[in-house]
Motif scaffolding. Structure first.
Motif, PDB file in Angstrom:
ATOM      1  N   ILE A 141      18.095 -12.143  64.634  1.00 28.09           N
ATOM      2  CA  ILE A 141      18.480 -12.286  63.226  1.00 28.09           C
ATOM      3  C   ILE A 141      19.559 -11.280  62.869  1.00 28.09           C
ATOM      4  O   ILE A 141      20.545 -11.603  62.190  1.00 28.09           O
ATOM      5  CB  ILE A 141      17.250 -12.096  62.312  1.00 28.09           C
ATOM      6  CG1 ILE A 141      16.254 -13.233  62.493  1.00 28.09           C
ATOM      7  CG2 ILE A 141      17.671 -12.005  60.838  1.00 28.09           C
ATOM      8  CD1 ILE A 141      14.907 -12.966  61.837  1.00 28.09           C
TER       9      ILE A 141
ATOM     10  N   GLY B 184      22.303 -13.809  62.287  1.00 26.45           N
ATOM     11  CA  GLY B 184      21.929 -14.403  61.006  1.00 26.45           C
ATOM     12  C   GLY B 184      21.119 -15.659  61.243  1.00 26.45           C
ATOM     13  O   GLY B 184      19.966 -15.592  61.661  1.00 26.45           O
ATOM     14  N   ASP B 185      21.708 -16.819  60.973  1.00 28.88           N
ATOM     15  CA  ASP B 185      21.051 -18.087  61.277  1.00 28.88           C
ATOM     16  C   ASP B 185      20.834 -18.181  62.785  1.00 28.88           C
ATOM     17  O   ASP B 185      21.738 -17.875  63.575  1.00 28.88           O
ATOM     18  CB  ASP B 185      21.909 -19.261  60.812  1.00 28.88           C
ATOM     19  CG  ASP B 185      22.162 -19.241  59.308  1.00 28.88           C
ATOM     20  OD1 ASP B 185      21.529 -18.440  58.615  1.00 28.88           O
ATOM     21  OD2 ASP B 185      23.011 -20.028  58.856  1.00 28.88           O
TER      22      ASP B 185
ATOM     23  N   ARG C 112      18.863 -18.038  58.159  1.00 29.99           N
ATOM     24  CA  ARG C 112      18.356 -16.682  58.360  1.00 29.99           C
ATOM     25  C   ARG C 112      17.113 -16.416  57.534  1.00 29.99           C
ATOM     26  O   ARG C 112      16.120 -15.875  58.042  1.00 29.99           O
ATOM     27  CB  ARG C 112      19.446 -15.674  57.991  1.00 29.99           C
ATOM     28  CG  ARG C 112      18.986 -14.222  58.080  1.00 29.99           C
ATOM     29  CD  ARG C 112      19.903 -13.260  57.335  1.00 29.99           C
ATOM     30  NE  ARG C 112      19.470 -11.902  57.609  1.00 29.99           N
ATOM     31  CZ  ARG C 112      20.135 -11.033  58.354  1.00 29.99           C
ATOM     32  NH1 ARG C 112      21.291 -11.368  58.895  1.00 29.99           N
ATOM     33  NH2 ARG C 112      19.656  -9.811  58.553  1.00 29.99           N
TER      34      ARG C 112
END
Length: 639
Positions: free
Chosen positions: A151, A155-156, A178
């Motif tokens: 993460i 992020g996503d 995320r």
């Protein structure tokens, strides 16, 4: 002496004690197979040992893998807190040297496959319900710990909770938002906290337990909450609430800090990284154990050689408070100035002395283990007296951060600073990092004999997490400062934080954060800046820096600056082959410049070079090969 058990834990890099003999007798010669492993408690225990390798995996910047400059120092080098001593090694992010990557970059799911395999076989095992919940909790911990890194980097990220094969639709699915993944991670960690069993008599006394899970929750919730707040994602309050809850539970269970045994200022702070065994040390929640002839490390050895390239720059040295608790530019700081290294270090936070070798000079004698004597100038022994003298070069004793120092072969280091890039214990800035300097008598010409344990989770980080989360939740006050920041300062020998004294003028050089689209930056709240400063100093050299400056959106403030070394006359700089930094032009003064003295030049101003931090660096690039293999994946912005 450390008690040794030959087990999968050794292969995983974490030596555990307390395992029963029958388990040791039944260990298979090769890695357990899916057909044989998922039956008994000991089968699960053996199968999960390799997951402990996560703590030494260098994709994670807080890694404790035995080579400090390639593990826990790297996160602080990326953050600009530290530098490489080589002229060609300017900061990768400040000078935009991060290139497109086809593979790797931390995009890895190998650990998750092992964990998911174990989780899918729990119900069909011979375990009791309590034992099943225990191993599910251990699996959730490791699954979450790896997702914390995924993460943070991307992020996503795809959410994988089953064992995939070539036909699994999840293998070709899109990245999951995320916030959705982070919420899943938090839910799993909380479930694990509530359901993990008390099985350390079987697992070993340095294995994953409820306290480790709480420490991971404390770290993750602060990181995710502040990321959401300062990256304007919203829905962050619940993360601060969880950080406060779980951190306070740990603080209540670990009320005491380690003060050390060596009698130096801030001895407990320094010895946390140089102590032979961390078993039973106050505040240590989980640690990596090193054992002679089984799993040695070479942290200390490297720091005694010419191969050690980690140094601190002047702007980071300037972050350290005076012992009276004031920043150096505060009108009441009594700062002695930076016109020589003795003055720069005088009356500073003693944690600086355990991170950077303080200045000194001695007369060297002769012999295999050379003798030494003080010079005729009393100033040269100021920090020898503070750190305690190395009275016998053939037997320096415990603690090891004594002066004068010795290199890997026992040769005397007659003075600090030592400028250069080639000989042992040299650096370009003059500020030589020695956080792991220990055990010289065992390291002698043999890096494989270093066995000082290294912390993975400790209460000091939790105190800092609690203080920061309380501020973000609007609850930070003097009582909170007293049970967090001031506990750390008391051990370090630094005056306590008085919250009421901190205002806009407390530190004229306090940092800025940069909301998206704001290139000028906004000054950080003065109290929050002092909380963050305390975190930077207490965790210096432990790999947290790059996580922190990104979640705070402060990367430009730390990185878009010229890295300089100590102040020196042009004559002395030229004699050492150095040039000086011109504060007016932002460039090196050069051999023909007009400066008579100044800061040692390390690297040019990145902004004047047309470089500097880029917005896209807040997230890592998804490797291009992964997108070719799975077109459903989308690339992060700017890459």
């Amino acid at each position: 002496m450390k008690k040794i058990f030959i087990s999968f834990a050794i292969l995983a890099g974490v030596t555990l004690s307390g395992c029963n003999d029958s388990f040791l007798d039944k260990l298979p010669v090769t890695d357990p197979t899916e057909e044989t492993v998922f039956k008994s408690y000991d089968n699960f225990l053996a199968f999960m040992w390799p997951c402990y390798e996560m703590f030494s995996n260098t994709d994670i910047a807080t890694s404790v893998n035995g080579i400090g400059q390639n593990s826990h120092y790297q996160g602080d080098i990326n953050a600009g807190f530290m530098d490489s001593k080589y002229e060609s090694s300017s900061n990768n992010y400040a000078y935009q040297k991060i290139t497109s990557t086809a593979t790797g970059n931390g995009w890895s799911f190998g650990y998750l496959r092992r964990i998911n395999m174990m989780l899918t076989h729990i119900d069909g095992s011979n375990l009791t319900d309590v034992e099943k919940n225990h191993w599910k909790a251990v699996g959730y911990f490791f699954h979450s710990y790896w997702y914390m890194e995924l993460i943070n980097r991307f992020g996503d990220i795809p959410w994988i909770e089953t064992v995939l094969n070539d036909e699994s639709p999840e293998a070709y699915g899109p990245r999951v938002a995320r916030k959705e993944v982070a919420d899943k991670v938090l839910d799993r960690l909380k479930w694990a906290e509530e359901n993990i069993g008390d099985f350390q008599s079987r697992d070993g006394d340095n294995t994953i337990n409820r306290d480790c899970i709480r420490a991971a929750i404390s770290r993750f919730t602060l990181r995710e909450g502040t990321w959401r707040k300062y990256h304007e994602l919203g829905d962050y309050d619940k993360y601060f609430t969880e950080c406060i809850r779980v951190s306070k539970l740990l603080m209540d269970d670990y009320p005491t800090l380690y003060y050390g045994t060596d009698g130096q200022p801030a001895a407990g702070y320094g010895e946390m990284w140089t102590t032979e065994s961390l078993k039973g040390i106050p505040g240590v929640i989980l640690y990596k154990e090193y054992v002679d002839d089984i799993n040695n490390c070479n942290y200390s050895y490297m720091e005694h050689t010419s191969s050690h390239y980690v140094e601190m720059n002047q702007k980071t040295v300037d972050l350290y408070l005076m012992k009276n608790g004031k920043p150096i530019l505060n009108h009441a700081s009594s700062y002695h100035g930076d016109k020589d290294m003795y003055a720069t270090f005088r009356d500073r936070d003693p944690r600086l002395y355990h991170t950077v070798i303080p200045p000194y000079k001695v007369k060297a004698g002769k012999g295999d283990y050379p003798t030494w004597s003080y010079t005729d100038d009393p100033a040269d022994r100021e920090y020898i007296d503070i750190m305690k003298p190395n009275e016998s070069c053939s037997n320096p004793g415990t603690g090891m951060k004594r002066l004068p120092g010795q290199n890997w072969s026992a040769s005397l280091v007659p003075e600090i600073p030592r400028l250069g890039t080639g000989a042992f214990v040299t650096c370009r800035s003059g500020y030589y990092v020695w956080k792991n300097w220990s055990q010289w008598e065992k390291s002698f010409n043999n890096g494989a004999q270093n066995t000082a344990d290294k912390p993975i989770f400790k209460i000091e980080e939790v105190l800092l997490n609690y203080a920061e989360a309380m501020f973000e939740a609007g609850q930070f006050n003097q009582p909170v400062a007293d049970i967090t920041i001031n506990k750390l300062r008391d051990r370090a020998g630094v005056a306590q934080m008085v919250v009421a004294d901190i205002n806009d003028s407390f530190d004229p050089n306090r940092g800025k954060y940069y909301p998206k689209g704001n290139d000028n930056g906004i000054l950080v709240d003065p109290v929050l800046w002092e909380i963050r400063r305390e975190r930077i100093i207490e965790l210096m050299g432990e790999g947290f820096g790059f996580y922190d400056i990104r979640r705070w959106r402060m990367a430009p403030w730390f990185l878009n600056k010229t890295a300089t070394g100590l102040w020196l006359s042009k004559e002395k700089a030229a004699a050492a082959g150095y040039t000086l930094y011109n504060t007016e032009t932002g460039y090196s003064d050069g051999a023909t410049g007009t400066m008579k003295e100044g800061y040692l030049y390390l690297f040019n101003d990145p902004l004047k070079e047309g470089k500097g931090w880029l917005e896209k660096y807040y997230l890592y690039q998804v490797p291009t090969t992964e997108i070719l293999l799975n077109p459903a994946l989308e690339q992060n912005p700017g890459w």
